[in-house]
Motif scaffolding. Structure first.
Motif, mmCIF file in Angstrom:
data_model
loop_
_atom_site.group_PDB
_atom_site.id
_atom_site.type_symbol
_atom_site.label_atom_id
_atom_site.label_comp_id
_atom_site.label_asym_id
_atom_site.label_seq_id
_atom_site.Cartn_x
_atom_site.Cartn_y
_atom_site.Cartn_z
ATOM 1 N N ARG A 124 6.639 -6.513 -12.568
ATOM 2 C CA ARG A 124 6.379 -7.576 -12.558
ATOM 3 C C ARG A 124 5.358 -8.596 -13.055
ATOM 4 O O ARG A 124 4.308 -8.941 -13.289
ATOM 5 C CB ARG A 124 5.278 -8.044 -10.960
ATOM 6 N N TYR A 154 -5.540 -10.900 -2.114
ATOM 7 C CA TYR A 154 -4.607 -10.941 -3.585
ATOM 8 C C TYR A 154 -3.204 -12.156 -3.272
ATOM 9 O O TYR A 154 -3.032 -12.276 -2.330
ATOM 10 C CB TYR A 154 -3.576 -9.945 -4.328
ATOM 11 N N GLN A 194 4.883 -15.621 -9.214
ATOM 12 C CA GLN A 194 5.949 -14.665 -9.808
ATOM 13 C C GLN A 194 6.736 -15.787 -10.384
ATOM 14 O O GLN A 194 7.407 -15.530 -10.023
ATOM 15 C CB GLN A 194 6.258 -13.226 -8.873
ATOM 16 N N HIS A 206 10.078 -0.496 -6.545
ATOM 17 C CA HIS A 206 8.849 0.100 -5.961
ATOM 18 C C HIS A 206 9.020 0.346 -4.704
ATOM 19 O O HIS A 206 9.009 -0.508 -4.486
ATOM 20 C CB HIS A 206 7.807 0.127 -7.516
ATOM 21 N N HIS A 231 4.588 0.623 -2.345
ATOM 22 C CA HIS A 231 4.081 0.664 -2.415
ATOM 23 C C HIS A 231 3.323 1.220 -1.064
ATOM 24 O O HIS A 231 3.731 0.261 -0.207
ATOM 25 C CB HIS A 231 2.721 -0.410 -3.278
ATOM 26 N N ARG A 239 5.975 -13.607 0.530
ATOM 27 C CA ARG A 239 6.459 -14.354 -0.345
ATOM 28 C C ARG A 239 6.752 -15.827 -0.101
ATOM 29 O O ARG A 239 7.414 -15.635 0.483
ATOM 30 C CB ARG A 239 7.192 -13.222 -1.282
ATOM 31 N N HIS A 274 11.599 -2.161 -2.741
ATOM 32 C CA HIS A 274 11.727 -4.113 -2.947
ATOM 33 C C HIS A 274 12.232 -3.449 -4.422
ATOM 34 O O HIS A 274 11.548 -3.105 -5.375
ATOM 35 C CB HIS A 274 10.915 -5.028 -2.451
ATOM 36 N N HIS A 305 13.842 -7.412 -6.994
ATOM 37 C CA HIS A 305 14.014 -8.877 -6.954
ATOM 38 C C HIS A 305 15.011 -9.032 -8.596
ATOM 39 O O HIS A 305 14.426 -8.379 -8.792
ATOM 40 C CB HIS A 305 12.766 -9.647 -7.852
ATOM 41 N N ASP A 317 3.234 -14.817 -4.221
ATOM 42 C CA ASP A 317 2.988 -13.687 -3.721
ATOM 43 C C ASP A 317 1.740 -13.469 -3.097
ATOM 44 O O ASP A 317 0.613 -13.830 -3.416
ATOM 45 C CB ASP A 317 3.118 -12.253 -4.312
ATOM 46 N N ILE A 365 -3.799 -6.304 -1.062
ATOM 47 C CA ILE A 365 -4.856 -5.588 -2.010
ATOM 48 C C ILE A 365 -5.994 -4.984 -2.132
ATOM 49 O O ILE A 365 -5.879 -4.191 -2.000
ATOM 50 C CB ILE A 365 -3.407 -5.533 -3.406
HETATM 51 C C1 1HN Z 1 4.048 -6.564 -6.492
HETATM 52 O O1 1HN Z 1 4.886 -5.547 -6.023
HETATM 53 C C2 1HN Z 1 5.007 -7.552 -6.351
HETATM 54 O O2 1HN Z 1 6.874 -6.609 -5.512
HETATM 55 C C3 1HN Z 1 4.593 -8.255 -6.711
HETATM 56 O O3 1HN Z 1 6.575 -8.583 -5.885
HETATM 57 C C4 1HN Z 1 2.979 -8.639 -7.454
HETATM 58 C C5 1HN Z 1 1.099 -7.279 -7.000
HETATM 59 C C6 1HN Z 1 -0.032 -5.917 -7.081
HETATM 60 C C7 1HN Z 1 1.283 -4.865 -6.687
HETATM 61 C C8 1HN Z 1 2.167 -4.893 -6.396
HETATM 62 C C9 1HN Z 1 6.184 -7.612 -6.294
HETATM 63 C C10 1HN Z 1 1.924 -7.161 -6.733
HETATM 64 C C11 1HN Z 1 2.612 -6.613 -7.190
#
Ligand code: 1HN
Length: 208
Positions: free
Chosen positions: A63, A84, A88, A99, A101, A107, A140, A142, A154, A158
């Motif tokens: 990312r 956080y 982006q 990925h 998490h 967004r 997800h 992009h 974003d 976190i």
């Molecule tokens: C993440 O998965 C995204 O999917 C953006 O666009 C920022 C910052 C820390 C950890 C995962 C995304 C992120 C993130």
């Protein structure tokens, strides 16, 4: 060494600490925060974000984000104590690989039109002003098939997830996740604010 200092050293070896030395700092009359007011100016931020496009690809970075780091919390990837935030960039032709998490994301699209995000098997084409949610543990990725850069803000929980030592993540191992639903499916199914009669909740997160 004073009696107290000797005592503290002795109990320290037993992983014990005297509350009375720290109590006033623990229980404060008013909230205390290291977080400071800060302003990010779009013309400066945009310039840096666009420069990051020449430094690393979205694929290599996973990312490509410039984190909005609170001046009182430098080095912690936090915009506030609990949140956080980052900007982006996805350039034309790029993919940010799939990925998932335990953190949840939202967004706000700031610039661009025609890039997509895919969440849980469904793609959404984005435009400036759009708001997209990515619930925890949803796959997800992009991509930008348009001819313009896309930038979005974003926001992730976190720090809250860190607080509970509950961070985990998984890479799919492929750039793009397999699509299981046509674009617009989520809006058609849930966009009226009503759930279909036969809806079985698949998770605690919103299906929208
Ligand atoms: C993440 O998965 C995204 O999917 C953006 O666009 C920022 C910052 C820390 C950890 C995962 C995304 C992120 C993130």
């Amino acid at each position: 060494m004073t009696d107290r200092a000797a005592f503290y050293e002795e109990i320290g070896a037993r992983n014990l600490a005297p509350l009375w030395e720290v109590m006033a700092g623990l229980i404060t009359p008013e909230p205390v925060s290291a977080c400071r007011p800060a302003l990010w100016r779009w013309d400066e931020v945009r310039d840096s974000v666009m420069q990051s496009g020449g430094i690393i690809s979205a694929e290599e970075a996973e990312r490509r984000v410039l984190v909005l780091e609170n001046p009182g919390l430098r080095g912690t990837s936090r915009i506030t104590t609990s949140l956080y935030a980052g900007l982006q960039l996805v350039l034309p032709g790029e993919v940010a690989p799939a990925h998932r998490h335990s953190q949840s994301a939202l967004r706000f699209v700031v610039e661009g039109e025609g890039a997509y995000t895919a969440v849980d098997g469904e793609r959404t084409t984005m435009a400036e002003g759009d708001f997209v949610i990515t619930p925890h543990w949803t796959w997800h990725d992009h991509g930008n098939d348009s001819d313009r850069p896309m930038i979005w803000l974003d926001g992730l929980d976190i720090p809250m997830v860190q607080f509970f030592d509950a961070s985990f993540a998984e890479r799919l191992g492929e750039s793009r996740q397999p699509l299981s639903r046509p674009e617009g499916d989520s809006l058609a199914r849930y966009g009226q604010g009503l759930l279909p009669v036969d809806q079985e909740p698949g998770s605690l997160a919103s299906p929208v």
